[in-house]
Design a protein around this motif. Sequence first.
Motif, mmCIF file in Angstrom:
data_model
loop_
_atom_site.group_PDB
_atom_site.id
_atom_site.type_symbol
_atom_site.label_atom_id
_atom_site.label_comp_id
_atom_site.label_asym_id
_atom_site.label_seq_id
_atom_site.Cartn_x
_atom_site.Cartn_y
_atom_site.Cartn_z
ATOM 1 N N SER A 1 -21.979 36.212 157.974
ATOM 2 C CA SER A 1 -22.818 35.914 159.139
ATOM 3 C C SER A 1 -22.821 34.429 159.484
ATOM 4 C CB SER A 1 -24.257 36.377 158.879
ATOM 5 O OG SER A 1 -24.793 35.739 157.723
ATOM 6 N N GLU A 2 -22.543 33.546 158.506
ATOM 7 C CA GLU A 2 -22.551 32.106 158.749
ATOM 8 C C GLU A 2 -21.271 31.494 158.193
ATOM 9 O OE1 GLU A 2 -24.674 30.619 160.572
ATOM 10 O OE2 GLU A 2 -26.154 32.229 160.743
ATOM 11 N N GLU A 3 -20.928 30.306 158.700
ATOM 12 C CA GLU A 3 -19.678 29.659 158.305
ATOM 13 C C GLU A 3 -19.741 29.096 156.891
ATOM 14 O OE1 GLU A 3 -18.170 26.858 161.071
ATOM 15 O OE2 GLU A 3 -18.657 28.051 162.842
ATOM 16 N N PHE A 4 -20.913 28.584 156.473
ATOM 17 C CA PHE A 4 -20.985 27.964 155.152
ATOM 18 C C PHE A 4 -20.809 28.981 154.030
ATOM 19 C CE2 PHE A 4 -25.312 29.319 155.940
ATOM 20 C CZ PHE A 4 -25.748 29.774 154.701
ATOM 21 N N ARG B 1 -4.917 27.915 153.328
ATOM 22 C CA ARG B 1 -4.384 27.550 154.632
ATOM 23 C C ARG B 1 -5.398 26.671 155.369
ATOM 24 N NH1 ARG B 1 -4.269 32.881 158.276
ATOM 25 N NH2 ARG B 1 -3.761 31.296 159.837
ATOM 26 N N ASP B 2 -4.983 26.144 156.509
ATOM 27 C CA ASP B 2 -5.897 25.335 157.312
ATOM 28 C C ASP B 2 -7.032 26.199 157.842
ATOM 29 O OD1 ASP B 2 -4.272 23.181 156.889
ATOM 30 O OD2 ASP B 2 -3.119 23.464 158.735
ATOM 31 N N ARG B 3 -8.199 25.625 157.823
ATOM 32 C CA ARG B 3 -9.380 26.389 158.230
ATOM 33 C C ARG B 3 -9.402 26.532 159.747
ATOM 34 N NH1 ARG B 3 -15.318 25.797 155.687
ATOM 35 N NH2 ARG B 3 -16.400 27.367 156.952
ATOM 36 N N PRO B 4 -9.427 27.752 160.259
ATOM 37 C CA PRO B 4 -9.519 27.940 161.716
ATOM 38 C C PRO B 4 -10.890 27.509 162.228
ATOM 39 C CG PRO B 4 -8.741 29.937 160.615
ATOM 40 C CD PRO B 4 -9.278 29.027 159.560
ATOM 41 N N PRO B 5 -10.982 27.150 163.486
ATOM 42 C CA PRO B 5 -12.297 26.768 164.030
ATOM 43 C C PRO B 5 -13.255 27.954 164.050
ATOM 44 C CG PRO B 5 -10.659 26.909 165.777
ATOM 45 C CD PRO B 5 -9.912 27.035 164.499
ATOM 46 N N GLY B 6 -14.472 27.710 163.590
ATOM 47 C CA GLY B 6 -15.493 28.748 163.577
ATOM 48 C C GLY B 6 -15.198 29.879 162.615
ATOM 49 N N CYS B 7 -14.529 29.596 161.495
ATOM 50 C CA CYS B 7 -14.101 30.654 160.570
ATOM 51 C C CYS B 7 -15.306 31.234 159.834
ATOM 52 C CB CYS B 7 -13.101 30.087 159.570
ATOM 53 S SG CYS B 7 -12.495 31.294 158.385
ATOM 54 N N LYS B 8 -15.477 32.561 159.941
ATOM 55 C CA LYS B 8 -16.486 33.304 159.198
ATOM 56 C C LYS B 8 -15.873 34.444 158.383
ATOM 57 C CE LYS B 8 -20.185 32.524 162.574
ATOM 58 N NZ LYS B 8 -21.174 33.191 163.445
ATOM 59 N N THR B 9 -14.552 34.591 158.448
ATOM 60 C CA THR B 9 -13.853 35.695 157.791
ATOM 61 C C THR B 9 -12.924 35.138 156.728
ATOM 62 O OG1 THR B 9 -13.929 36.915 159.865
ATOM 63 C CG2 THR B 9 -12.438 37.746 158.173
ATOM 64 N N VAL B 10 -12.842 35.829 155.564
ATOM 65 C CA VAL B 10 -11.961 35.425 154.483
ATOM 66 C C VAL B 10 -11.030 36.592 154.146
ATOM 67 C CG1 VAL B 10 -13.556 33.752 153.501
ATOM 68 C CG2 VAL B 10 -13.666 36.132 152.749
ATOM 69 N N PHE B 11 -9.858 36.207 153.665
ATOM 70 C CA PHE B 11 -8.892 37.175 153.157
ATOM 71 C C PHE B 11 -9.022 37.205 151.643
ATOM 72 C CE2 PHE B 11 -4.793 37.590 151.019
ATOM 73 C CZ PHE B 11 -4.418 38.867 151.411
ATOM 74 N N VAL B 12 -9.155 38.395 151.076
ATOM 75 C CA VAL B 12 -9.294 38.566 149.630
ATOM 76 C C VAL B 12 -8.134 39.438 149.166
ATOM 77 C CG1 VAL B 12 -10.742 39.349 147.739
ATOM 78 C CG2 VAL B 12 -11.806 38.439 149.809
#
Length: 494
Positions: free
Chosen positions: A191-194, A142-153
């Motif tokens: 903890s970080e976006e990258f 999906r489109d990356r939300p701004p400031g995304c640090k969370t992923v769905f697995v």
Amino acid sequence: MSQSDNNALRAVSRVDSTEQRLKDPAKTMATAADALGSISIDATHLTMSVTDPTAWATAMNNLGMVPVGLAGQQLVSDSLCVPGFDPSLSMMTGITPINPMMAGMNLLPPPPTQLPIVKEIIHSKSCTLFPPNPNLPPPSTRDRPPGCKTVFVGGLPENSSDEIIQEVFEQCGDITAIRKSKKNFCHIRFSEEFMVDKAIYLSGYRMRLGSSTDKKDSGRLHVDFAQARDDFYEWECKQRMLAREERHRRKLEVDHLRPDSPPSIMHYSEHEATVLAEKLKDDNKFLEAISILLTWIDRGEVNRRTANQFYSMVQSANSHIRRLTNEKAAHEEKLEEAKEIYKTELLGILTQFEQIVAVFNASSRQKAWDHFSKAQRKNIDIWRKHCEELRNAHNEQLMGIRREEEMEMSDDDSSDVPTKKPRVEESALAAQAYALKEENDSLRWQLDAYRNEVDLLKQEKGHHSRTEESLTKDQQLQFLQQAMQNMQQVSLEM
């Protein structure tokens, strides 16, 4: 047959199968390929000639094995795959594949190239991740939300736990929270976006717990961006902080370009009035003190009680006029001295110019002129003209200074009424004498020029062959000499 007998038979058959696998490595490789389920090959394929080395290397990398029985250059280096086979797991062990998810590398996924990215097998203590088929299209996100640090697995095995998920995804970076659901999916916050990009790299991998082939112990991972309120709130806070910093930077630029505001004026008091009276007597602080005095008067601080103090301060301001007058007179005296020095130096320069011009005129006479070559005569003539131009320019400058002095003297004389007429007569006589002197100088210069021309004519046509033009030149010279004598007599009489 009892349960113990059945277990013994199974152990014997397992040992037989192990011995058979050790004797026949081709069948062992085929069994490992069947266990992976993504690549299916026969034992005969391992002995046939290799026509596509790249495809063969890709297949061997996916299996985690070194190609054996091949002549020529080794397709996979020993640093990527360490030989060693475990028949109980039906796969190669001791593999150290290069992939950006390993701890300590801190690398993003490799940049896209024309060839499909070949992913490696990832081993953990509790599970193993098998890469997807490289020929399949990449998983959709999906489109990356701004400031995304969370992923769905999604697609986790049913028997997976938080510890196993932590073990797999902590290779991507520091995990701050894991929220697992009962429906085989979870949300992981980094903890970080990258670090999210590293987690997305694992999408499509097949996860298997230990060496079990049970359906509940395996699953295909699907990793995608997740929209979390905490991430969006932190992103908004960061944007507001950046906006504040930008506003602060612009304000600093505007304040730097804005001119300084005048200093604030203190309120009137007897102590401040005493200090101000002392400042009015100081030349260095007079400007500051006079502005404060003017502000106090405009504010209406003058009354019957403070009138005497203000009168003394006004008197101090009046006494400053005498100092200013004396200072102006001193500057005027310095200016006059500078003018006199300039005029004296300029007269000395003009005298030297006159002497140089006289040297050129003497060199242009026949006695010396005949002995110079043609090139030397040309240079002397050019130098003489240039020197005369400079002499005339400096002479005009000196005359301008004298006219200014005469005008100043005439202005001074006009202020003095009783002695007006004699001074006017003297100035008129001086102007007439100056005009006669200029005319005399011009006649002398013309005479020198005619002499030079006559000398040149004599040189060209000889002493004995005079033409009419030379005769007319001689007549003009005589007339000019007579006129110059008359002018000298008139100037002497004046």
